[in-house]
Design a protein around this motif. Sequence first.
Motif, PDB file in Angstrom:
ATOM      1  N   PHE A 186       3.758  15.434   0.739  1.00 41.11           N
ATOM      2  CA  PHE A 186       4.004  15.120   2.149  1.00 41.11           C
ATOM      3  C   PHE A 186       3.984  13.601   2.365  1.00 41.11           C
ATOM      4  CE2 PHE A 186       2.209  14.410   6.448  1.00 41.11           C
ATOM      5  CZ  PHE A 186       3.251  14.947   7.186  1.00 41.11           C
ATOM      6  N   LEU A 187       2.980  12.933   1.816  1.00 44.16           N
ATOM      7  CA  LEU A 187       2.874  11.479   1.997  1.00 44.16           C
ATOM      8  C   LEU A 187       4.028  10.756   1.307  1.00 44.16           C
ATOM      9  CD1 LEU A 187      -0.986  10.968   1.611  1.00 44.16           C
ATOM     10  CD2 LEU A 187       0.363  10.758   3.702  1.00 44.16           C
ATOM     11  N   GLU A 190      -4.225   4.497   8.747  1.00 43.19           N
ATOM     12  CA  GLU A 190      -2.822   4.915   8.834  1.00 43.19           C
ATOM     13  C   GLU A 190      -2.580   6.208   8.041  1.00 43.19           C
ATOM     14  OE1 GLU A 190      -0.650   3.860  10.766  1.00 43.19           O
ATOM     15  OE2 GLU A 190       1.237   4.629   9.953  1.00 43.19           O
ATOM     16  N   VAL A 191      -3.176   6.316   6.854  1.00 46.20           N
ATOM     17  CA  VAL A 191      -3.019   7.526   6.039  1.00 46.20           C
ATOM     18  C   VAL A 191      -3.692   8.724   6.726  1.00 46.20           C
ATOM     19  CG1 VAL A 191      -3.612   8.604   3.817  1.00 46.20           C
ATOM     20  CG2 VAL A 191      -2.712   6.278   3.864  1.00 46.20           C
ATOM     21  N   ARG A 228      -6.883  24.839   6.130  1.00 44.93           N
ATOM     22  CA  ARG A 228      -6.077  23.767   5.554  1.00 44.93           C
ATOM     23  C   ARG A 228      -6.211  23.756   4.046  1.00 44.93           C
ATOM     24  NH1 ARG A 228      -4.311  18.616   8.042  1.00 44.93           N
ATOM     25  NH2 ARG A 228      -2.917  17.836   6.466  1.00 44.93           N
ATOM     26  N   TRP A 247       0.832  -1.216   0.000  1.00 44.15           N
ATOM     27  CA  TRP A 247       0.000   0.000   0.000  1.00 44.15           C
ATOM     28  C   TRP A 247       0.858   1.254   0.000  1.00 44.15           C
ATOM     29  CZ3 TRP A 247       0.236   3.665   3.738  1.00 44.15           C
ATOM     30  CH2 TRP A 247       0.413   3.320   5.085  1.00 44.15           C
ATOM     31  N   LEU A 264      -1.197   9.771   9.458  1.00 44.37           N
ATOM     32  CA  LEU A 264       0.003  10.410   8.891  1.00 44.37           C
ATOM     33  C   LEU A 264      -0.273  11.833   8.412  1.00 44.37           C
ATOM     34  CD1 LEU A 264       1.618   7.670   6.641  1.00 44.37           C
ATOM     35  CD2 LEU A 264       2.743   8.881   8.519  1.00 44.37           C
ATOM     36  N   SER A 265      -1.444  12.044   7.829  1.00 47.50           N
ATOM     37  CA  SER A 265      -1.761  13.328   7.208  1.00 47.50           C
ATOM     38  C   SER A 265      -2.410  14.304   8.186  1.00 47.50           C
ATOM     39  CB  SER A 265      -2.697  13.097   6.015  1.00 47.50           C
ATOM     40  OG  SER A 265      -3.891  12.485   6.467  1.00 47.50           O
ATOM     41  N   GLY A 266      -2.627  13.861   9.432  1.00 42.07           N
ATOM     42  CA  GLY A 266      -3.275  14.720  10.419  1.00 42.07           C
ATOM     43  C   GLY A 266      -4.777  14.823  10.226  1.00 42.07           C
ATOM     44  N   PHE A 267      -5.339  14.033   9.294  1.00 43.57           N
ATOM     45  CA  PHE A 267      -6.790  14.083   9.064  1.00 43.57           C
ATOM     46  C   PHE A 267      -7.572  13.498  10.230  1.00 43.57           C
ATOM     47  CE2 PHE A 267      -8.366  15.318   4.699  1.00 43.57           C
ATOM     48  CZ  PHE A 267      -7.261  16.089   4.410  1.00 43.57           C
ATOM     49  N   LEU A 306      -0.545  17.563  -0.038  1.00 38.47           N
ATOM     50  CA  LEU A 306      -0.580  16.329   0.750  1.00 38.47           C
ATOM     51  C   LEU A 306       0.140  15.174   0.076  1.00 38.47           C
ATOM     52  CD1 LEU A 306      -4.170  16.269   2.207  1.00 38.47           C
ATOM     53  CD2 LEU A 306      -2.062  15.931   3.500  1.00 38.47           C
ATOM     54  N   PRO A 338       2.604  20.568   4.578  1.00 35.48           N
ATOM     55  CA  PRO A 338       1.370  21.217   5.040  1.00 35.48           C
ATOM     56  C   PRO A 338       1.395  21.350   6.561  1.00 35.48           C
ATOM     57  CG  PRO A 338       0.944  18.949   4.326  1.00 35.48           C
ATOM     58  CD  PRO A 338       2.372  19.251   3.991  1.00 35.48           C
ATOM     59  N   LEU A 389       0.536   3.976  -3.007  1.00 31.47           N
ATOM     60  CA  LEU A 389       0.190   5.360  -2.707  1.00 31.47           C
ATOM     61  C   LEU A 389       1.247   6.332  -3.253  1.00 31.47           C
ATOM     62  CD1 LEU A 389      -1.620   6.542   0.411  1.00 31.47           C
ATOM     63  CD2 LEU A 389       0.201   7.919  -0.502  1.00 31.47           C
ATOM     64  N   LEU A 396      -0.097  20.619   9.722  1.00 28.37           N
ATOM     65  CA  LEU A 396      -1.096  19.642  10.156  1.00 28.37           C
ATOM     66  C   LEU A 396      -1.955  20.159  11.307  1.00 28.37           C
ATOM     67  CD1 LEU A 396       0.835  16.230   9.973  1.00 28.37           C
ATOM     68  CD2 LEU A 396      -0.218  17.551   8.157  1.00 28.37           C
ATOM     69  N   GLN A 451       6.893  11.008   3.546  1.00 28.03           N
ATOM     70  CA  GLN A 451       6.685  10.216   4.767  1.00 28.03           C
ATOM     71  C   GLN A 451       6.843   8.716   4.514  1.00 28.03           C
ATOM     72  OE1 GLN A 451       5.343  11.170   8.109  1.00 28.03           O
ATOM     73  NE2 GLN A 451       6.320  13.048   7.466  1.00 28.03           N
ATOM     74  N   LEU A 452       6.356   8.252   3.367  1.00 29.36           N
ATOM     75  CA  LEU A 452       6.200   6.806   3.169  1.00 29.36           C
ATOM     76  C   LEU A 452       7.353   6.148   2.422  1.00 29.36           C
ATOM     77  CD1 LEU A 452       2.381   6.690   2.310  1.00 29.36           C
ATOM     78  CD2 LEU A 452       3.477   6.024   4.451  1.00 29.36           C
TER      79      LEU A 452
END
Lengths: 146, 110
Positions: free
Chosen positions: A122-123, B86-87, A114, A49, B90-93, A119, A105, A53, A107, A126-127
């Motif tokens: 950012f992801l 998890e997403v 926002r 995943w 991570l994204s603060g959502f 995003l 961003p 992503l 958070l 992070q990933l």
Amino acid sequence: MPMQPSRSFDESDGFHWLTQPADMASFMVLREFIMDAAKAAALSEEQLWKLELVFEEVVVNVIRYAYPAEAPDTVSVGYAAHENHFAVQVRDSGKPFDPLAGADPDLALGIAERRVGGLGRFLTRQLASHAEYARQDGHNVLTFAI
Amino acid sequence: MDISSTKQERGVLVTLVGRMDAVTAAQFEQACDPWIKGGEKNIVADFTRLEYISSMGLGSLLSVAKKLQPNGGKLAICGLTGMVKEVFRLSGFDKLIPGFENADAAFQKL
């Protein structure tokens, strides 16, 4: 014809490539190409995943922004399965653009403040266990590993 | 992604099944917009059977939350699991959009 991977990257020699028009119909073909290889390489569910992503964030960015609407071109994706990581390279010949650059961003902001953008970058940061941008021979080259 | 929406006593329940990615994310806004235009304030999105979300999906959620806010409305999520959970973290959502165990709990708190 797949573009020749650049030789200036250590990992480039072992990459398998697929080149498609940079449009959303091709995105699904490219995603299948990468995810089939990742499954064959026995990545864990979590790695799969994360790969899917980050791949989506990077490739959709190219499809949407690399070329002007009147001059569409191609995007090439390559993968190399290693024992302890799965590397992907994405190449386009659009205007120079580093998808990894830019502020994260905030958070802590609320819904009204926002921003919807930023995003994906950012992801990606992070990933991916590794992510690197280079401009080579008129191409944007984004390499990442999971 | 399969998406359906139904009017409940305290708001609208939107159920998403499958993947919320660059190809499908806009479906969520398209499903919510008519309800928002019709004056609905609160929407609960049931994510129990959502398998995947990317930043495009998060963007679609944020857009709907932004549209609800001026009317004093809210978007809430229920059934977060797996990579979607998890997403969100991570994204603060998880701090931006309230999450609940199930739709009943979400409607109670909105």
